[in-house]
Design an enzyme around this catalytic site. Structure first.
Site, PDB file in Angstrom:
ATOM      1  N   ASP A   1      26.678  20.045 -33.059  1.00 34.81           N
ATOM      2  CA  ASP A   1      26.500  20.623 -34.388  1.00 34.81           C
ATOM      3  C   ASP A   1      27.358  19.792 -35.328  1.00 34.81           C
ATOM      4  O   ASP A   1      28.595  19.863 -35.286  1.00 34.81           O
ATOM      5  CB  ASP A   1      26.934  22.089 -34.407  1.00 34.81           C
ATOM      6  CG  ASP A   1      26.761  22.715 -35.794  1.00 34.81           C
ATOM      7  OD1 ASP A   1      26.426  21.979 -36.754  1.00 34.81           O
ATOM      8  OD2 ASP A   1      26.963  23.932 -35.905  1.00 34.81           O
TER       9      ASP A   1
ATOM     10  N   TYR B   1      20.243  18.596 -52.112  1.00 37.78           N
ATOM     11  CA  TYR B   1      19.880  17.465 -51.247  1.00 37.78           C
ATOM     12  C   TYR B   1      20.325  16.149 -51.899  1.00 37.78           C
ATOM     13  O   TYR B   1      20.964  15.304 -51.258  1.00 37.78           O
ATOM     14  CB  TYR B   1      18.372  17.471 -50.995  1.00 37.78           C
ATOM     15  CG  TYR B   1      17.916  16.430 -49.995  1.00 37.78           C
ATOM     16  CD1 TYR B   1      18.144  16.602 -48.634  1.00 37.78           C
ATOM     17  CD2 TYR B   1      17.263  15.271 -50.410  1.00 37.78           C
ATOM     18  CE1 TYR B   1      17.730  15.646 -47.710  1.00 37.78           C
ATOM     19  CE2 TYR B   1      16.842  14.315 -49.499  1.00 37.78           C
ATOM     20  CZ  TYR B   1      17.068  14.508 -48.154  1.00 37.78           C
ATOM     21  OH  TYR B   1      16.665  13.558 -47.239  1.00 37.78           O
TER      22      TYR B   1
ATOM     23  N   LYS C   1      23.173  13.472 -50.617  1.00 38.95           N
ATOM     24  CA  LYS C   1      22.827  12.094 -50.243  1.00 38.95           C
ATOM     25  C   LYS C   1      23.566  11.066 -51.108  1.00 38.95           C
ATOM     26  O   LYS C   1      23.878   9.969 -50.644  1.00 38.95           O
ATOM     27  CB  LYS C   1      21.310  11.904 -50.311  1.00 38.95           C
ATOM     28  CG  LYS C   1      20.547  12.728 -49.256  1.00 38.95           C
ATOM     29  CD  LYS C   1      20.968  12.339 -47.838  1.00 38.95           C
ATOM     30  CE  LYS C   1      20.118  13.004 -46.766  1.00 38.95           C
ATOM     31  NZ  LYS C   1      20.503  12.566 -45.399  1.00 38.95           N
TER      32      LYS C   1
ATOM     33  N   THR D   1       9.342  16.389 -43.320  1.00 37.01           N
ATOM     34  CA  THR D   1       8.488  16.286 -44.504  1.00 37.01           C
ATOM     35  C   THR D   1       7.068  16.806 -44.246  1.00 37.01           C
ATOM     36  O   THR D   1       6.222  16.754 -45.142  1.00 37.01           O
ATOM     37  CB  THR D   1       8.389  14.815 -44.972  1.00 37.01           C
ATOM     38  OG1 THR D   1       7.978  14.009 -43.860  1.00 37.01           O
ATOM     39  CG2 THR D   1       9.709  14.301 -45.488  1.00 37.01           C
TER      40      THR D   1
HETATM   41  N1  NAD Z   1      11.646  12.021 -43.564  1.00 32.96           N
HETATM   42  C1  NAD Z   1      11.940  11.533 -44.757  1.00 32.96           C
HETATM   43  O1  NAD Z   1      11.044  11.324 -45.622  1.00 32.96           O
HETATM   44  C2  NAD Z   1      13.365  11.209 -45.125  1.00 32.96           C
HETATM   45  C3  NAD Z   1      13.581  10.531 -46.332  1.00 32.96           C
HETATM   46  C4  NAD Z   1      14.877  10.210 -46.696  1.00 32.96           C
HETATM   47  C5  NAD Z   1      15.937  10.554 -45.863  1.00 32.96           C
HETATM   48  N2  NAD Z   1      15.702  11.209 -44.703  1.00 32.96           N
HETATM   49  C6  NAD Z   1      16.870  11.548 -43.887  1.00 32.96           C
HETATM   50  O2  NAD Z   1      16.701  11.070 -42.579  1.00 32.96           O
HETATM   51  C7  NAD Z   1      17.406  11.909 -41.662  1.00 32.96           C
HETATM   52  C8  NAD Z   1      16.467  12.314 -40.543  1.00 32.96           C
HETATM   53  O3  NAD Z   1      15.389  13.054 -41.114  1.00 32.96           O
HETATM   54  P1  NAD Z   1      14.003  13.273 -40.358  1.00 32.96           P
HETATM   55  O4  NAD Z   1      12.968  13.159 -41.385  1.00 32.96           O
HETATM   56  O5  NAD Z   1      13.961  12.445 -39.135  1.00 32.96           O
HETATM   57  O6  NAD Z   1      14.154  14.833 -40.003  1.00 32.96           O
HETATM   58  P2  NAD Z   1      13.830  15.682 -38.685  1.00 32.96           P
HETATM   59  O7  NAD Z   1      13.813  17.100 -39.137  1.00 32.96           O
HETATM   60  O8  NAD Z   1      12.652  15.143 -37.979  1.00 32.96           O
HETATM   61  O9  NAD Z   1      15.129  15.423 -37.776  1.00 32.96           O
HETATM   62  C9  NAD Z   1      16.382  15.922 -38.134  1.00 32.96           C
HETATM   63  C10 NAD Z   1      17.156  16.239 -36.866  1.00 32.96           C
HETATM   64  O10 NAD Z   1      18.472  16.688 -37.257  1.00 32.96           O
HETATM   65  C11 NAD Z   1      18.836  17.758 -36.408  1.00 32.96           C
HETATM   66  N3  NAD Z   1      19.851  18.596 -37.023  1.00 32.96           N
HETATM   67  C12 NAD Z   1      19.712  19.432 -38.077  1.00 32.96           C
HETATM   68  N4  NAD Z   1      20.872  20.073 -38.309  1.00 32.96           N
HETATM   69  C13 NAD Z   1      21.756  19.626 -37.384  1.00 32.96           C
HETATM   70  C14 NAD Z   1      23.120  19.918 -37.106  1.00 32.96           C
HETATM   71  N5  NAD Z   1      23.810  20.834 -37.817  1.00 32.96           N
HETATM   72  N6  NAD Z   1      23.721  19.262 -36.085  1.00 32.96           N
HETATM   73  C15 NAD Z   1      23.026  18.361 -35.347  1.00 32.96           C
HETATM   74  N7  NAD Z   1      21.738  18.062 -35.549  1.00 32.96           N
HETATM   75  C16 NAD Z   1      21.107  18.695 -36.567  1.00 32.96           C
HETATM   76  C17 NAD Z   1      17.526  18.519 -36.177  1.00 32.96           C
HETATM   77  O11 NAD Z   1      17.604  19.345 -35.021  1.00 32.96           O
HETATM   78  C18 NAD Z   1      16.521  17.379 -36.032  1.00 32.96           C
HETATM   79  O12 NAD Z   1      16.385  16.973 -34.688  1.00 32.96           O
HETATM   80  C19 NAD Z   1      17.939  13.083 -42.485  1.00 32.96           C
HETATM   81  O13 NAD Z   1      19.287  12.843 -42.809  1.00 32.96           O
HETATM   82  C20 NAD Z   1      17.069  13.061 -43.727  1.00 32.96           C
HETATM   83  O14 NAD Z   1      17.717  13.611 -44.860  1.00 32.96           O
HETATM   84  C21 NAD Z   1      14.444  11.550 -44.312  1.00 32.96           C
END
Ligand code: NAD
Length: 251
Positions: free
Chosen positions: A64, A156, A160, A194
């Protein structure tokens, strides 16, 4: 995998590795020869993803990111399993909150706690192990919401931009000790985070959303020694979305 793999002597810890960008990153890192600790809150999915990547190179640890004690335990476990730590990828993140006026205190705290506190706690916990190596690398996954304003996502975007500033500061403080710290700023990427959003692609010069692997390729480069002169950089991977305002051409 050949003995000349780009990351054959590296060990990396990836938070948020059960899904999306974190999972794609863990996969690419192992494909390039690294040993990887996949860390995530979702223990069931994370453990099975690690198993799929192969138990000799991939190991799952429940984490976590909002809990400093949990970080300490995972770093300890990583060192127990693989003996060293060369890379930390802070990828765990959550969305939500809404606009400035809609954001409740509870939502604000939740988003800041995972997205910003989590990166701070992670770097602090991993630093002693990273400093043991001649060269090591931290990659913080921010967002294009950490490069420009993001209407409708106040908490958010603040979280970031926080990651962006923390990355630059850590790069200045740690560079002379051999630890590089860079931030990656994904645009619209197709992941479970997303999946529920309806997003236009009119602002993206590439004309499409990205795939998690398109972020993972850059992270591999930043973890590897190929990027040994890259420190304090903030790199957008967004199909050109933040390059500038292309609406002027229509006026
Ligand atoms: N998908 C996008 O368009 C996008 C764009 C910009 C930035 N991001 C960033 O990329 C990163 C990954 O996003 P994603 O799209 O792969 O999301 P995702 O939801 O597929 O994966 C996120 C992971 O983080 C884990 N998580 C959440 N809270 C947690 C905690 N307290 N401790 C440990 N793990 C935790 C979740 O269980 C999940 O496995 C994030 O930081 C997100 O803000 C994503």
């Amino acid at each position: 995998m050949s003995a000349l793999s780009r990351l054959h002597d590296k060990v990396a810890l990836v938070s948020g590795a059960a899904s999306g960008i974190g999972l794609a990153t863990a996969r690419r890192l192992t494909e390039e020869g690294a040993c990887v600790v996949l860390a995530d809150l979702d223990a069931e999915t994370g453990a099975s993803r690690a198993e799929e990547l192969g138990t000799d190179r991939a190991h799952f640890a429940e984490l976590d990111v909002t809990d400093p004690g949990s970080w300490a335990a995972v770093v300890h476990r990583s060192l127990d399993r693989f003996g060293q730590l060369d890379g930390l990828v802070n990828c765990a993140g959550v969305g939500g909150g809404g606009s400035l006026c809609e954001t409740s205190e509870e939502d604000w705290r939740r988003v800041m706690s995972v997205n910003l506190d989590g990166v701070f706690f992670g770097m602090r916990a991993a630093l002693p192990a990273l400093l043991e190596r001649e060269t090591s690398s931290v990659v913080n996954i921010s967002s294009i919401a950490g490069l420009v304003g993001f209407k409708g996502s106040a908490a958010y975007a603040a979280s970031k931009w926080g990651v962006h500033g923390l990355t630059k500061t850590a790069a200045l403080e740690l560079g002379e000790h051999g630890v590089r710290v860079n931030s990656v700023h994904p645009g619209s990427i197709a992941t479970p985070l997303t999946a529920g959003l309806t997003r236009g692609i009119g602002q993206i010069p590439a004309g499409r959303v990205g795939a998690p692997e398109e972020i993972a390729h850059l992270v591999v480069h930043l973890v590897s020694d190929e990027s040994r002169f890259t420190n304090g950089a903030s790199i957008a991977v967004d199909g050109g979305e933040t390059a500038g305002n292309s609406l002027r051409g229509l006026l």
